[in-house]
Each structure stands twice: as structure tokens, then as C-alpha cells.
Write a protein that holds these residues in place. Structure first.
Motif, short mmCIF file in Angstrom:
data_model
loop_
_atom_site.label_atom_id
_atom_site.label_comp_id
_atom_site.label_asym_id
_atom_site.label_seq_id
_atom_site.Cartn_x
_atom_site.Cartn_y
_atom_site.Cartn_z
N LYS A 1 -1.18 -10.65 -27.21
CA LYS A 1 -0.15 -10.88 -28.22
C LYS A 1 1.20 -11.23 -27.60
O LYS A 1 2.23 -10.71 -27.99
CB LYS A 1 -0.03 -9.67 -29.14
CG LYS A 1 -1.29 -9.38 -29.91
CD LYS A 1 -1.11 -8.19 -30.83
CE LYS A 1 -2.40 -7.89 -31.55
NZ LYS A 1 -2.28 -6.71 -32.42
N GLY A 2 1.19 -12.11 -26.60
CA GLY A 2 2.42 -12.61 -26.03
C GLY A 2 3.08 -11.72 -24.99
O GLY A 2 4.24 -11.94 -24.65
N GLY A 3 2.37 -10.72 -24.48
CA GLY A 3 2.99 -9.86 -23.47
C GLY A 3 1.96 -9.11 -22.64
O GLY A 3 0.81 -8.95 -23.05
N PHE A 4 2.42 -8.65 -21.49
CA PHE A 4 1.56 -7.84 -20.64
C PHE A 4 1.52 -6.41 -21.13
O PHE A 4 2.52 -5.89 -21.64
CB PHE A 4 2.06 -7.87 -19.19
CG PHE A 4 1.74 -9.14 -18.48
CD1 PHE A 4 0.45 -9.40 -18.05
CD2 PHE A 4 2.73 -10.08 -18.24
CE1 PHE A 4 0.15 -10.58 -17.39
CE2 PHE A 4 2.44 -11.26 -17.58
CZ PHE A 4 1.15 -11.51 -17.15
N ARG A 5 0.39 -5.77 -20.99
CA ARG A 5 0.20 -4.37 -21.33
C ARG A 5 -0.10 -3.60 -20.05
O ARG A 5 -0.43 -4.18 -19.03
CB ARG A 5 -0.96 -4.20 -22.32
CG ARG A 5 -0.81 -5.00 -23.59
CD ARG A 5 0.28 -4.41 -24.47
NE ARG A 5 0.34 -5.08 -25.75
CZ ARG A 5 1.34 -5.85 -26.13
NH1 ARG A 5 2.34 -6.06 -25.35
NH2 ARG A 5 1.34 -6.42 -27.31
N GLY A 6 -0.03 -2.28 -20.14
CA GLY A 6 -0.40 -1.45 -19.00
C GLY A 6 -1.88 -1.65 -18.68
O GLY A 6 -2.70 -1.89 -19.57
N PRO A 7 -2.22 -1.55 -17.39
CA PRO A 7 -3.62 -1.77 -17.00
C PRO A 7 -4.52 -0.64 -17.47
O PRO A 7 -4.07 0.49 -17.68
CB PRO A 7 -3.54 -1.80 -15.47
CG PRO A 7 -2.40 -0.90 -15.16
CD PRO A 7 -1.39 -1.16 -16.26
N ASN A 8 -5.77 -0.94 -17.64
CA ASN A 8 -6.77 0.09 -17.86
C ASN A 8 -7.10 0.67 -16.49
O ASN A 8 -7.81 0.05 -15.69
CB ASN A 8 -8.02 -0.49 -18.52
CG ASN A 8 -7.75 -0.97 -19.93
OD1 ASN A 8 -7.02 -0.32 -20.68
ND2 ASN A 8 -8.29 -2.10 -20.29
N VAL A 9 -6.55 1.84 -16.20
CA VAL A 9 -6.68 2.46 -14.89
C VAL A 9 -8.13 2.93 -14.70
O VAL A 9 -8.65 3.70 -15.51
CB VAL A 9 -5.68 3.62 -14.73
CG1 VAL A 9 -5.85 4.32 -13.40
CG2 VAL A 9 -4.26 3.11 -14.90
N ASN A 10 -8.76 2.45 -13.64
CA ASN A 10 -10.17 2.78 -13.39
C ASN A 10 -10.40 4.26 -13.15
O ASN A 10 -11.37 4.82 -13.64
CB ASN A 10 -10.69 1.99 -12.19
CG ASN A 10 -10.73 0.50 -12.46
OD1 ASN A 10 -10.84 0.06 -13.59
ND2 ASN A 10 -10.63 -0.29 -11.39
N LYS A 11 -9.50 4.90 -12.40
CA LYS A 11 -9.64 6.33 -12.06
C LYS A 11 -8.31 7.03 -12.28
O LYS A 11 -7.55 7.25 -11.34
CB LYS A 11 -10.11 6.47 -10.62
CG LYS A 11 -11.48 5.86 -10.38
CD LYS A 11 -11.89 5.99 -8.93
CE LYS A 11 -13.25 5.32 -8.74
NZ LYS A 11 -13.67 5.36 -7.34
N PRO A 12 -7.99 7.40 -13.54
CA PRO A 12 -6.70 8.01 -13.85
C PRO A 12 -6.50 9.36 -13.16
O PRO A 12 -7.45 10.11 -12.93
CB PRO A 12 -6.73 8.20 -15.37
CG PRO A 12 -7.82 7.33 -15.87
CD PRO A 12 -8.81 7.21 -14.75
N VAL A 13 -5.22 9.65 -12.86
CA VAL A 13 -4.86 10.96 -12.36
C VAL A 13 -5.15 11.97 -13.47
O VAL A 13 -4.91 11.71 -14.63
CB VAL A 13 -3.35 10.98 -11.97
CG1 VAL A 13 -2.89 12.39 -11.64
CG2 VAL A 13 -3.10 10.03 -10.81
#
Length: 160
Positions: free
Chosen positions: A63-75
Motif C-alpha cells: 500500500k505504498g510503503g515499507f512495513r516491518g519485516p516478518n522476523v524469522n526468529k523473534p526475540v
């Protein structure tokens, strides 16, 4: 000071590319002003930014912008989060048509630690060259009007 203009025109172009963990984006713009004294200056600014996820994530663009990544292994879920290195160069030229607004070029290197999709910690080093500034405008400006600034920054961001 104040720039008195009867009208102005802005033109800009931007783009972005994402290929797996690599991403790049850039933007350039020009502001033209019709002034009362007829000098009609054009001011330019732009940047280019590149980044790479060392842990394999990708920057989603929606939708016209970057989003936070889907973190593979979250803290907090057994992982160390996502690690990204980033580099940026930007410039602005505010001197034209008899206007001496100065020029600035900045280079930034940073590392971003995404703990999860909604939070990150950023560490940056930046170096800026400031040229042709108005030497009388500030006690921080040296006699030639040229300056160099080096800085470190730490920022925490939460995105909801």
C-alpha cells in the motif's frame, strides 16, 4: 532569511527495489521558485538507501510503503531477531540564482536489530559535509563557511 516568491513548482521522482534480503530506494526532487527579484532559483535534494538482512528477512512493501519485516526468529520466542545493515547517502543544494542557502552531503552507515515485527533498535554513524553556508549566520560555522559533522545515534522504534 525569507525567500519571497510569487509561485513555485516541485518535481520529484522516487523508486524502490526489493530482492530477497536486499533492498534499495532512492528519491530526487527539485523545487523551482519565481522570485520578485527575478533570480528564479532551483533547489535540489535527494537520497539513495541500500540495506541487507544478514538473517535472511525481507522488507515487505504494501500500500505504498515499507512495513516491518516478518522476523524469522523473534526475540522472546527462542530467536535473536533480525539483523540488517544499511547505508545511505543524501544531499541538499539550497544555493542557486544568487541565493546562498548552502549545500550538505551526508553519508550514514547503520545496523538495525529487529526484535520482532513491531520493534527495532538502530545504531547509526553519520558524517556530513556542509559547504558554502552563510559564515555570519552561526557561531558554529568556521570562517570559510565549510563544516564537517560526525555523529553517532541510537534510536528505539515501536511500530503499531
Amino acid at each position: 532569511g525569507t525567500l519571497v516568491a510569487s509561485d513555485d513548482l516541485f518535481f520529484g521522482i522516487e523508486g524502490a527495489v526489493v530482492v530477497g534480503p536486499f533492498s534499495s530506494q532512492a528519491e530526487w526532487g527539485i523545487q523551482s521558485a519565481d522570485t520578485a527579484v527575478g533570480s528564479n532559483p532551483d533547489f535540489h535534494a535527494g537520497y539513495v538507501d541500500i540495506s541487507y538482512f544478514l538473517t535472511g528477512e525481507s522488507r515487505p512493501y504494501m500500500k505504498g510503503g515499507f512495513r516491518g519485516p516478518n522476523v524469522n526468529k523473534p526475540v522472546g520466542q527462542g530467536g535473536l531477531g533480525a539483523w540488517q545493515v544499511a547505508f545511505r547517502a543524501d544531499f541538499v543544494d539550497l544555493s542557486d540564482g544568487g541565493i546562498l542557502g548552502g549545500k550538505q552531503t551526508t553519508y550514514i552507515a547503520g545496523i538495525n536489530w529487529y526484535l520482532n515485527r513491531w520493534s527495532r533498535i538502530m545504531l547509526n554513524y553519520a558524517t556530513s559535509d556542509i559547504d558554502n553556508s552563510n559564515a555570519g549566520a552561526s557561531a558554529l560555522t568556521n570562517a570559510s563557511g565549510d563544516n564537517k559533522v560526525d555523529s553517532f545515534g541510537v534510536r528505539t522504534q515501536f511500530d503499531f
